[in-house]
Design an enzyme around this catalytic site. Sequence first.
Site, PDB file in Angstrom:
ATOM      1  N   THR A 188      -9.926 -26.469  39.097  1.00  0.00           N
ATOM      2  CA  THR A 188      -9.020 -27.598  40.420  1.00  0.00           C
ATOM      3  C   THR A 188      -7.929 -27.272  40.546  1.00  0.00           C
ATOM      4  OG1 THR A 188      -8.327 -29.387  38.729  1.00  0.00           O
ATOM      5  CG2 THR A 188     -10.750 -29.594  38.847  1.00  0.00           C
ATOM      6  N   GLU A 334     -14.664 -32.212  39.273  1.00  0.00           N
ATOM      7  CA  GLU A 334     -15.484 -32.288  38.484  1.00  0.00           C
ATOM      8  C   GLU A 334     -16.922 -32.861  38.558  1.00  0.00           C
ATOM      9  OE1 GLU A 334     -12.680 -32.657  39.597  1.00  0.00           O
ATOM     10  OE2 GLU A 334     -10.948 -32.762  38.235  1.00  0.00           O
ATOM     11  N   LYS A 444       2.405 -49.127  44.914  1.00  0.00           N
ATOM     12  CA  LYS A 444       2.436 -50.292  44.359  1.00  0.00           C
ATOM     13  C   LYS A 444       3.884 -51.010  44.695  1.00  0.00           C
ATOM     14  CE  LYS A 444       0.125 -53.487  40.842  1.00  0.00           C
ATOM     15  NZ  LYS A 444      -0.724 -53.591  39.421  1.00  0.00           N
ATOM     16  N   TRP A 449      -1.340 -53.463  45.898  1.00  0.00           N
ATOM     17  CA  TRP A 449      -1.378 -51.706  46.366  1.00  0.00           C
ATOM     18  C   TRP A 449      -2.028 -52.660  47.976  1.00  0.00           C
ATOM     19  CZ3 TRP A 449      -2.102 -49.514  42.500  1.00  0.00           C
ATOM     20  CH2 TRP A 449      -2.392 -49.518  41.568  1.00  0.00           C
TER      21      TRP A 449
HETATM   22  P1  AMP Z   1     -11.466 -32.277  44.462  1.00  0.00           P
HETATM   23  O1  AMP Z   1     -11.354 -31.628  43.477  1.00  0.00           O
HETATM   24  O2  AMP Z   1      -9.858 -31.177  45.300  1.00  0.00           O
HETATM   25  O3  AMP Z   1     -11.862 -30.848  45.378  1.00  0.00           O
HETATM   26  O4  AMP Z   1     -10.654 -33.705  45.064  1.00  0.00           O
HETATM   27  C1  AMP Z   1     -10.622 -34.118  44.808  1.00  0.00           C
HETATM   28  C2  AMP Z   1     -10.625 -35.244  45.585  1.00  0.00           C
HETATM   29  O5  AMP Z   1     -10.317 -35.258  47.089  1.00  0.00           O
HETATM   30  C3  AMP Z   1     -11.374 -36.315  44.880  1.00  0.00           C
HETATM   31  O6  AMP Z   1     -10.713 -37.099  43.931  1.00  0.00           O
HETATM   32  C4  AMP Z   1     -10.605 -37.338  46.255  1.00  0.00           C
HETATM   33  O7  AMP Z   1      -9.444 -38.090  45.799  1.00  0.00           O
HETATM   34  C5  AMP Z   1     -10.452 -36.063  47.646  1.00  0.00           C
HETATM   35  N1  AMP Z   1     -11.680 -36.666  48.502  1.00  0.00           N
HETATM   36  C6  AMP Z   1     -12.274 -35.468  48.519  1.00  0.00           C
HETATM   37  N2  AMP Z   1     -13.082 -36.007  49.806  1.00  0.00           N
HETATM   38  C7  AMP Z   1     -12.500 -37.600  50.369  1.00  0.00           C
HETATM   39  C8  AMP Z   1     -13.119 -37.991  51.534  1.00  0.00           C
HETATM   40  N3  AMP Z   1     -14.124 -38.573  51.374  1.00  0.00           N
HETATM   41  N4  AMP Z   1     -12.370 -39.296  51.273  1.00  0.00           N
HETATM   42  C9  AMP Z   1     -11.430 -39.231  51.308  1.00  0.00           C
HETATM   43  N5  AMP Z   1     -10.597 -38.166  49.729  1.00  0.00           N
HETATM   44  C10 AMP Z   1     -11.689 -37.846  49.466  1.00  0.00           C
END
Ligand code: AMP
Length: 546
Positions: A188, A334, A444, A449
Amino acid sequence: MPNVAPERARSAYPYPLLIKRLLEEGVARAPEQEIVYADRKRYRYRELAERVGRLASGLASLGVEPGDTVAVMDWDSHRYLECFFAVPMMGAVLHTVNVRLSPEQILYTINHAEDDVILVNGEFLPLLEKIWDRVEPGKRLVLLDDGAAPPETSLPLAAEYEALLAASDPAHTFGELDEEARATTFYTTGTTGLPKGVYFSHRQLVLHTMASRAALAGPGHGRFNEGDVYMPITPMFHVHAWGIPYVATVLGVKQVYPGRYVPDTLLELLHREKVTFSHCVPTILQMVLGSAGSKGVSLQGWKVIIGGAALPQALARQALDVGIDLYSGYGMSETCPVLTLAQLMPHMEAWPIERQVEVRTKTGRPIPLVQIRIVDDAMNDVPHDGKSAGEIVVRAPWLTQGYLKDPQASDALWAGGWLHTGDMAVIDDDGYLKITDRLKDVIKTGGEWVSSLEIEDLILKHPGVAEVAVIGVPDPKWTERPAAVVVVRAGHEVDEEQLKAQLRDYAARGVISRYAVPERVIFVEALPRTSVGKLDKKLLRARYAS
Ligand code: AMP
């Protein structure tokens, strides 16, 4: 009553859920269907099956055995698709290297994943040369070459991909495997320290494919069915391009792999190959829209899932206005990744565009087999009233078991038996989730929030704003206050007071709280991004902490 266990109904044949079944099904369904690699290669599914056999025989001749790890460093290509199948089908683990990480991080992932063979596009040889003396010894290199002449390199190449395939037996025997054998691994994005490895089994990938396929099937809008033409614009190194190449293969649809993402090339492929279904992050959509606008190319009827970041309403409106059928999807590295999709419910399809935009930009409803809760700090469920925010925690049959060689982080990920996403969301009456912020990124202020994503969405409605990031900056009175870091669109003028007045107006109309209006607006030339193109808010927070 005595406590009697229910009788078991075990299958006569213990059918293992293996990736090879996905390939077999697609090839049987559509042997003559095409697979296209930019303007470099075009072939049919039956040849895909043959090349997967050759690749496995070739890798075996280089010494690859079940349990070994084969890494790939490539842009999106037919070769990558071949690796998606051949490597796990041999019982080996496919490590999809994130080529956008820094060289130091790539070095870390190659050593940490204990890669045995690395398939590397000639473009990345100079990068690999720089770190090679610190790559642990014994790894064998296979060149992926798009050029006319082989690149010069000091690296010890063991083989070239096409030559290896040409010299290898297409009739490789893929044995039965344990469905829980590890199939893939990747890292990641490293916004918090070192990259973290996640990993998935055959069973998990097959179930993710089937559930995604079910969620995308049927007659509604935004669906992915036989007859569609698929082009991913989410890198194949990033969560297996959301796992959709596996869905496309089972369906037997035409697949188009664009190589490195260049807006004009993407546009040309979309048009020439008549692509109907894609997925990407908002930044890419913005680039393609810009390129299509300047060239007068129609994007009418293109179905696109936007994920990886929230889909801003203004961008969704712009896309819908040119006939793109788009909606959000949500997941994370994940989670394999797909958890939710924001397709409209049937009765919403007749709604005016403004109302549709609200739904299409939500985070979505769970796909089959995904259990979602939103919880407070003590893991109590918060109400599904569209207002109360809680952390999204999930269960599904395809979530990573943990982080590679990191039991502590794995325990934290799975605290309380649910996978913690670190994302905050509300759930409305229709069951749509809407992310309001990221826990790691939340602001916050005075105990309340503030959603940075919501404020960004509102600021982006200003025609002079090209990009914005809202971050929390320390404040002696309120602990934290929001600040907006803004990139002004070329040819426009925007001042701080204008933007604040716009937001005060939303506060006066009750759209946001008064305390959500940023304290400061900082104008910059460009916003920093992580290796996968997401806003690097961690860096911004550090930069403007004082
Ligand atoms: P990654 O592991 O790099 O795919 O990132 C995942 C993270 O991207 C998630 O935990 C969210 O914080 C963000 N994310 C993915 N899809 C969305 C979405 N549709 N809207 C808002 N945040 C998103």
